[in-house]
Design a protein around this motif. Structure first.
Motif, short mmCIF file in Angstrom:
data_model
loop_
_atom_site.label_atom_id
_atom_site.label_comp_id
_atom_site.label_asym_id
_atom_site.label_seq_id
_atom_site.Cartn_x
_atom_site.Cartn_y
_atom_site.Cartn_z
N LYS A 212 -1.44 3.15 -8.64
CA LYS A 212 -0.92 4.41 -8.16
C LYS A 212 -0.72 4.43 -6.59
O LYS A 212 -1.85 4.59 -6.10
N ALA A 213 0.49 4.13 -5.75
CA ALA A 213 0.11 3.92 -4.39
C ALA A 213 0.62 5.16 -3.67
O ALA A 213 1.29 5.93 -3.94
N SER A 214 -0.40 5.13 -2.29
CA SER A 214 0.03 6.34 -1.59
C SER A 214 1.20 6.01 -0.78
O SER A 214 2.01 5.01 -0.51
N SER A 215 1.73 6.90 -0.05
CA SER A 215 2.69 6.94 1.05
C SER A 215 2.04 6.05 2.26
O SER A 215 0.95 6.21 2.45
N PRO A 216 2.85 5.23 2.86
CA PRO A 216 2.23 4.43 4.11
C PRO A 216 1.96 5.14 5.25
O PRO A 216 2.71 6.31 5.57
N THR A 217 0.55 4.96 5.86
CA THR A 217 0.36 5.33 7.13
C THR A 217 0.37 4.61 8.19
O THR A 217 -0.08 3.28 8.08
N VAL A 218 1.16 4.78 9.19
CA VAL A 218 1.36 4.00 10.47
C VAL A 218 0.33 4.08 11.60
O VAL A 218 -0.31 5.13 11.80
N PHE A 219 -0.34 2.85 11.92
CA PHE A 219 -1.28 2.65 13.02
C PHE A 219 -0.72 1.59 14.00
O PHE A 219 -0.18 0.67 13.50
N ARG A 220 -1.33 1.66 15.25
CA ARG A 220 -1.05 0.55 16.28
C ARG A 220 -2.19 -0.12 16.68
O ARG A 220 -3.13 0.57 16.97
#
Length: 223
Positions: A212-220
């Motif tokens: 079960k996957a989470s929503s993606p979190t963006v980082f830089r």
């Protein structure tokens, strides 16, 4: 009777006598009727007075009847309200279905400098209304770093870290379990080989629990 005498015809005298007799009879009848009326009034007055006396002094049984009626109509005191028995205690927690398990991917900062080791983690949450049981052990958890378009997996926590072990938990409603690691900023492959440092840019972090996957979190990553 004496025969009428006089200058007139005997018939005239007989008529006069009859008229006088009739008038006397009428007068007698009127007198009798008047006496009868007064006698009747005198007789009917006594029952009226007796009725008045009876109404002004009712018998004791009548004067006591309202009190007796009031006593008989008294409503008995209400019985105490029955209390509802308490509900039975809940049974043992059941396994958590997938739809009550929340998975959240987290980076401790939105921006990193090339060479930093970003702290990446995941939250596992029981979003349901009751406690439930779930194995959230290491073999079911995974953190992955993907390219900005989500097309390529660059790194997985299961490539270099042990992916075995169980951890069965009774998860209370809204209870959160957090698991994390540091990322070296490089790629990985199964067996923890072929590391290549990635360049600056945006990346996606995705957490998984038993698929079960989470929503993606963006980082830089920046220079």
């Amino acid at each position: 009777m004496i025969e009428p005498t006089g200058p007139l015809s005997p018939t005239v005298y007989w008529r006069r006598r009859l008229a006088a007799i009739g008038a006397a009879l009428v007068t007698l009848l009127v007198v009798i009727w008047i006496v009868g009326m007064f006698g009747s009034d005198a007789e009917t007055a006594q029952p009226t007075n007796a009725a008045a006396a009876s109404s002004s002094n009712p018998p004791p049984s009548l004067s006591e009847s309202p009190a007796a009626a009031s006593s008989s109509s008294t409503t008995p005191p209400p019985s105490p309200t029955e209390t509802t028995p308490p509900p039975p205690p809940p049974g043992p927690p059941q396994p958590c279905p997938d739809d009550v398990i929340g998975v959240v991917a987290k980076a401790n900062k939105p921006f990193y400098t090339i060479g930093d080791q970003p702290e990446l983690s995941m939250d596992v949450i029981n979003t349901g209304p009751v406690p439930c049981i779930r194995d959230i052990g290491r073999q079911h958890r995974e953190l992955t770093v993907l390219t900005a378009d989500g097309a390529t997996v660059l790194w997985s926590s299961n490539h270099c870290l042990s992916a075995v072990g169980t951890e069965t938990r009774v998860m209370q409603p809204k209870e959160t379990f957090n698991y994390g690691t540091k990322w070296a900023g490089s790629t990985s492959k199964p067996g923890c080989g072929a590391h290549t440092r990635v360049g600056p840019g945006d990346y996606l972090l995705v957490a998984k629990l038993a698929g079960k996957a989470s929503s993606p979190t963006v980082f830089r990553l920046e220079h």
